[in-house]
Scaffold this active site. Structure first.
Site, PDB file in Angstrom:
ATOM      1  N   LYS A 177      -0.389   4.945  -5.758  1.00 22.90           N
ATOM      2  CA  LYS A 177      -1.544   4.967  -6.584  1.00 22.90           C
ATOM      3  C   LYS A 177      -2.551   6.089  -7.011  1.00 22.90           C
ATOM      4  CE  LYS A 177      -3.012   1.911  -3.703  1.00 22.90           C
ATOM      5  NZ  LYS A 177      -2.024   1.979  -2.888  1.00 22.90           N
TER       6      LYS A 177
ATOM      7  N   ASP B  49      13.010  10.223  -6.571  1.00 24.06           N
ATOM      8  CA  ASP B  49      13.573  11.223  -5.967  1.00 24.06           C
ATOM      9  C   ASP B  49      13.884  11.019  -4.417  1.00 24.06           C
ATOM     10  OD1 ASP B  49      10.678  11.526  -5.552  1.00 24.06           O
ATOM     11  OD2 ASP B  49      10.987  13.174  -4.332  1.00 24.06           O
TER      12      ASP B  49
ATOM     13  N   THR C  79      -6.547  -0.208  10.178  1.00 22.10           N
ATOM     14  CA  THR C  79      -6.685   1.351  10.389  1.00 22.10           C
ATOM     15  C   THR C  79      -7.765   1.578  11.357  1.00 22.10           C
ATOM     16  OG1 THR C  79      -8.362   1.093   8.375  1.00 22.10           O
ATOM     17  CG2 THR C  79      -6.239   1.543   8.142  1.00 22.10           C
TER      18      THR C  79
ATOM     19  N   GLY D 240       0.905  -1.282   0.126  1.00 20.36           N
ATOM     20  CA  GLY D 240      -0.214   0.065   0.125  1.00 20.36           C
ATOM     21  C   GLY D 240       0.863   1.257  -0.002  1.00 20.36           C
ATOM     22  N   ASP D 241       0.238   2.112  -0.273  1.00 21.82           N
ATOM     23  CA  ASP D 241       1.000   3.837  -0.357  1.00 21.82           C
ATOM     24  C   ASP D 241       1.942   3.838  -1.153  1.00 21.82           C
ATOM     25  OD1 ASP D 241      -0.888   4.287   1.771  1.00 21.82           O
ATOM     26  OD2 ASP D 241       0.576   3.562   3.274  1.00 21.82           O
TER      27      ASP D 241
ATOM     28  N   GLY E  15      -5.860   5.970   1.751  1.00 25.92           N
ATOM     29  CA  GLY E  15      -5.524   7.218   1.725  1.00 25.92           C
ATOM     30  C   GLY E  15      -5.001   7.660   0.524  1.00 25.92           C
ATOM     31  N   HIS E  16      -5.453   8.034  -0.671  1.00 26.49           N
ATOM     32  CA  HIS E  16      -4.745   8.239  -1.882  1.00 26.49           C
ATOM     33  C   HIS E  16      -4.543   9.951  -2.068  1.00 26.49           C
ATOM     34  CE1 HIS E  16      -6.310   4.224  -3.429  1.00 26.49           C
ATOM     35  NE2 HIS E  16      -5.823   4.057  -2.325  1.00 26.49           N
TER      36      HIS E  16
ATOM     37  N   ARG F  13       0.096   7.433  11.045  1.00 25.83           N
ATOM     38  CA  ARG F  13       1.140   6.603  11.552  1.00 25.83           C
ATOM     39  C   ARG F  13       2.351   6.734  10.845  1.00 25.83           C
ATOM     40  NH1 ARG F  13      -1.761   0.616  12.174  1.00 25.83           N
ATOM     41  NH2 ARG F  13      -2.550   1.466  10.121  1.00 25.83           N
TER      42      ARG F  13
ATOM     43  N   ALA G  53      -1.376   8.334   5.057  1.00 27.92           N
ATOM     44  CA  ALA G  53      -2.321   9.246   4.633  1.00 27.92           C
ATOM     45  C   ALA G  53      -3.793   9.246   5.364  1.00 27.92           C
ATOM     46  CB  ALA G  53      -2.593   9.293   3.058  1.00 27.92           C
TER      47      ALA G  53
ATOM     48  N   GLN H 236      -4.974  -0.313  -1.183  1.00 22.93           N
ATOM     49  CA  GLN H 236      -4.018  -1.181  -0.625  1.00 22.93           C
ATOM     50  C   GLN H 236      -2.859  -1.736  -1.719  1.00 22.93           C
ATOM     51  OE1 GLN H 236      -7.677  -1.965   0.373  1.00 22.93           O
ATOM     52  NE2 GLN H 236      -7.201  -0.053   1.317  1.00 22.93           N
TER      53      GLN H 236
HETATM   54  P1  GDP Z   1      -1.558   5.625  -2.283  1.00 19.14           P
HETATM   55  O1  GDP Z   1      -2.252   5.258  -1.198  1.00 19.14           O
HETATM   56  O2  GDP Z   1      -0.919   4.430  -3.038  1.00 19.14           O
HETATM   57  O3  GDP Z   1      -2.355   6.618  -3.376  1.00 19.14           O
HETATM   58  O4  GDP Z   1      -0.452   6.480  -1.874  1.00 19.14           O
HETATM   59  P2  GDP Z   1      -0.369   7.731  -0.631  1.00 19.14           P
HETATM   60  O5  GDP Z   1      -1.028   8.827  -0.977  1.00 19.14           O
HETATM   61  O6  GDP Z   1      -0.822   6.989   0.761  1.00 19.14           O
HETATM   62  O7  GDP Z   1       1.046   7.712  -0.375  1.00 19.14           O
HETATM   63  C1  GDP Z   1       2.053   8.357  -1.213  1.00 19.14           C
HETATM   64  C2  GDP Z   1       2.516   9.619  -0.614  1.00 19.14           C
HETATM   65  O8  GDP Z   1       3.643   9.818  -1.561  1.00 19.14           O
HETATM   66  C3  GDP Z   1       1.713  10.944  -0.903  1.00 19.14           C
HETATM   67  O9  GDP Z   1       2.016  11.801   0.129  1.00 19.14           O
HETATM   68  C4  GDP Z   1       1.995  11.530  -2.300  1.00 19.14           C
HETATM   69  O10 GDP Z   1       1.730  12.790  -2.641  1.00 19.14           O
HETATM   70  C5  GDP Z   1       3.530  11.137  -2.330  1.00 19.14           C
HETATM   71  N1  GDP Z   1       4.237  10.760  -3.523  1.00 19.14           N
HETATM   72  C6  GDP Z   1       3.517  10.267  -4.856  1.00 19.14           C
HETATM   73  N2  GDP Z   1       4.700  10.281  -5.682  1.00 19.14           N
HETATM   74  C7  GDP Z   1       5.738  10.667  -5.273  1.00 19.14           C
HETATM   75  C8  GDP Z   1       7.060  10.982  -5.742  1.00 19.14           C
HETATM   76  O11 GDP Z   1       7.436  10.424  -6.844  1.00 19.14           O
HETATM   77  N3  GDP Z   1       8.012  11.646  -4.962  1.00 19.14           N
HETATM   78  C9  GDP Z   1       7.667  12.091  -3.803  1.00 19.14           C
HETATM   79  N4  GDP Z   1       8.513  12.848  -3.226  1.00 19.14           N
HETATM   80  N5  GDP Z   1       6.642  11.768  -3.198  1.00 19.14           N
HETATM   81  C10 GDP Z   1       5.556  11.216  -3.980  1.00 19.14           C
HETATM   82  P1  IMO Z   2      -3.857   2.564   0.555  1.00 16.33           P
HETATM   83  O1  IMO Z   2      -4.799   2.395  -0.502  1.00 16.33           O
HETATM   84  C1  IMO Z   2      -1.178   0.977   3.598  1.00 16.33           C
HETATM   85  C2  IMO Z   2      -3.122  -1.862   6.029  1.00 16.33           C
HETATM   86  C3  IMO Z   2      -3.230  -1.780   7.666  1.00 16.33           C
HETATM   87  C4  IMO Z   2      -3.119  -3.087   8.468  1.00 16.33           C
HETATM   88  C5  IMO Z   2      -3.771  -3.805   7.423  1.00 16.33           C
HETATM   89  C6  IMO Z   2      -5.130  -4.026   7.899  1.00 16.33           C
HETATM   90  O2  IMO Z   2      -3.685   4.111   0.869  1.00 16.33           O
HETATM   91  O3  IMO Z   2      -2.600   2.095  -0.035  1.00 16.33           O
HETATM   92  P2  IMO Z   2      -7.372  -2.806   7.720  1.00 16.33           P
HETATM   93  O4  IMO Z   2      -7.767  -1.480   8.335  1.00 16.33           O
HETATM   94  O5  IMO Z   2      -7.508  -2.922   6.023  1.00 16.33           O
HETATM   95  O6  IMO Z   2      -8.297  -3.738   8.348  1.00 16.33           O
HETATM   96  O7  IMO Z   2      -5.910  -3.090   8.150  1.00 16.33           O
HETATM   97  O8  IMO Z   2      -3.837  -3.218   6.113  1.00 16.33           O
HETATM   98  N1  IMO Z   2      -3.859  -0.990   5.274  1.00 16.33           N
HETATM   99  C7  IMO Z   2      -3.155  -0.151   4.592  1.00 16.33           C
HETATM  100  N2  IMO Z   2      -1.650   0.206   4.502  1.00 16.33           N
HETATM  101  N3  IMO Z   2      -2.084   1.576   2.851  1.00 16.33           N
HETATM  102  C8  IMO Z   2      -3.455   1.029   2.711  1.00 16.33           C
HETATM  103  O9  IMO Z   2      -4.212   1.690   1.855  1.00 16.33           O
HETATM  104  C9  IMO Z   2      -4.017   0.387   3.512  1.00 16.33           C
HETATM  105  N4  IMO Z   2      -5.257  -0.062   3.938  1.00 16.33           N
HETATM  106  C10 IMO Z   2      -5.192  -0.846   4.946  1.00 16.33           C
HETATM  107  O10 IMO Z   2      -2.076  -0.711   8.162  1.00 16.33           O
HETATM  108  O11 IMO Z   2      -1.603  -3.095   8.428  1.00 16.33           O
HETATM  109 MG    MG Z   3      -2.358   5.301   1.082  1.00 18.40          MG
END
Ligand code: GDP
Ligand code: IMO
Ligand code: MG
Length: 426
Positions: A16, A334, A130, A12-13, A40-41, A304, A300, A225
């Site tokens: 996306k 970067d 979460t 995750g994170d 959290g996107h 945490r 996001a 995720q």
């Molecule tokens: P998602 O859940 O997969 O959509 O990812 P999140 O939004 O939770 O986490 C990605 C974080 O990295 C966010 O704060 C974005 O703004 C940031 N981000 C995405 N691409 C880049 C990148 O290429 N460089 C940097 N420094 N930050 C990025």
């Molecule tokens: P995005 O879409 C990162 C993790 C939680 C925990 C496990 C189970 O932003 O990438 P849950 O609440 O789903 O039952 O928690 O999954 N988790 C994530 N980790 N990014 C996410 O979503 C997540 N959604 C759930 O931290 O370990």
């Molecule tokens: Mg996220």
């Protein structure tokens, strides 16, 4: 075949949200197909940051439609807060461009209470959820006692379902966890105004998606995720409660797997994880702190601190295999800048043997030893690079090695959070 799936290749994170926002121009409809507001996107456009939990990441493109599929679990309060927040920013949030499937399951207050109570009751191995009620909602779906968004259209049915569910939940909440039992009348009264507003967005989502595919308009399927949080193929039990794989894009939105033309697997240039569970390449030294602070690695959704480590090509290779990746989108390149040396895990040592894919047995990932390859780093700031050629040689070599180890081509490179900070690699 006009479907593009964007999904996470790690835990995750991966970024996306940014990639979905970028690729939205190629589609007419953007559909979220699983998960809930555990996601959290983040999108950054012209320096302005938007974090989305339920609403598809194409929403800032005002000419596109965004829909929530049957595979999603929807917290009505969070959904409406997100609608209101975006509307206040001037985004058109009318039902003409935002729809929810009648079959989407609803996260109820007892789901959130159970999520929290179960985690609190676990002595050692907490999942670190979460706390958004995701697991308990999917449990009710599988048990066939769930409330679905379509139930909001029938007051009597809704009341009966809520009363039935609460009878059972109170036995758990009060009987097992010593919590105050819920009053069905109060739960229903709180739900009614939300249900009325959500009802305005209900639509035949499979019909919309299929029509868009048929007309060639293009559909972008947004995963949440990541592959290794998948309920079947992830690091069980430290996973989420839905299928996070590209293959679920079809089932979770209501179309055919034959509709998918490409699968974009989003991968961070290193690895992060929130919550508990094995993490072979985790760094608990200064390098880990570097990635955490330079990458601003805070969740996001829950805020945490994310655990950080080197890129794990074993897990990436497995993600490519499970998802049928046609292109990798490598994000946060970067963040690796400024390091003298960068490591990539190319295989594991497990029970005296070198393995190239994660072991299948539950818990085994906690007992592998990563095998690393060391590559030179680069000092230059790459956040202004917009072409493959303008990247430092060491960065290009790193990406070429990632392609080789993963067994899939890199198609997009992200060098900063902003929509503009992107390189398309041919
Ligand atoms: P998602 O859940 O997969 O959509 O990812 P999140 O939004 O939770 O986490 C990605 C974080 O990295 C966010 O704060 C974005 O703004 C940031 N981000 C995405 N691409 C880049 C990148 O290429 N460089 C940097 N420094 N930050 C990025
Ligand atoms: P995005 O879409 C990162 C993790 C939680 C925990 C496990 C189970 O932003 O990438 P849950 O609440 O789903 O039952 O928690 O999954 N988790 C994530 N980790 N990014 C996410 O979503 C997540 N959604 C759930 O931290 O370990
Ligand atoms: Mg996220």
């Amino acid at each position: 075949m006009a479907g593009i799936v964007v999904h996470g290749a790690q835990w995750g994170d991966e970024g996306k949200g940014k990639i979905v926002d970028l690729l939205t121009e190629k589609a007419g409809i953007i559909v979220r197909f699983h998960g809930g507001n555990n996601a959290g996107h983040t999108l950054v456009v012209g320096g302005e940051k938007t974090v989305l939990h339920l609403i598809p990441s194409g929403i800032l493109h005002q000419s596109k439609r965004c829909v929530i599929g049957a595979g999603v679990v929807l917290d009505p309060e969070v959904f409406l807060q997100e609608v209101d927040k975006l509307a206040a920013k001037g985004v058109d949030m009318s039902p003409a461009r935002l729809a929810v499937s009648l079959r989407t399951h609803v996260i109820m207050p007892y789901h959130k209470m159970l999520d929290a109570a179960r985690e609190a009751a676990k002595a050692g191995a907490k999942i670190g959820t979460t706390g958004r009620g995701i697991g308990p909602c999917y449990e009710d779906k599988a048990s066939r006692v769930g409330i679905r968004a379509g139930d909001f259209l029938d007051e009597e049915l809704l009341a009966a379902k809520v009363a039935h569910a609460i009878k059972e939940k109170n036995a758990l909440l009060a009987g097992l966890y010593g919590l105050e039992p819920l009053d069905p009348a109060k739960v229903l009264a709180d739900l009614k105004p939300l249900a009325k507003r959500v009802a305005a967005y209900l639509a035949d989502v499979p019909g919309m998606v299929q029509q868009a595919l048929k007309s060639g308009e293009g559909v972008l399927f947004e995963g949440a995720q990541g592959t290794h949080l998948d309920i079947d193929h992830g690091t069980y039990p430290f996973v989420t409660s839905s299928s996070c794989l590209a293959s679920n894009a079809a089932a979770g939105s209501g179309c055919s797997p034959r509709d998918m033309a490409s699968v974009i697997s989003v991968v961070k240039a290193y690895t992060t994880r929130v919550g508990s569970g094995p993490f072979p390449t985790e760094l608990t030294c200064a390098h880990g702190d570097h990635l955490q602070s330079v990458g601003a690695e805070f969740g996001a959704t829950t805020g945490r601190k994310r655990r950080c480590g080197w890129l794990d090509a074993v897990l990436l290779r497995e993600a490519v295999r499970l998802n049928g990746t046609t292109g990798l989108a490598v994000t946060k390149l970067d963040v690796l800048g400024g390091l003298d040396k960068i490591k990539i895990c190319t295989g594991y040592l497990y029970e005296g043997e070198t393995i190239l894919y994660p072991p299948q047995r539950e818990g085994a990932l906690a007992h592998v030893e990563p095998i690393y390859e060391t590559m030179p780093g680069w000092k230059d700031d790459i956040t202004g690079c917009r072409t493959w050629e303008s990247l430092p040689e060491a960065a290009r070599k790193y990406l070429l090695r990632v392609e080789e180890l993963a067994g899939a081509p890199v198609s997009v490179i992200s060098v900063g959070p902003d929509r503009e900070q992107t390189i398309y690699k041919g």
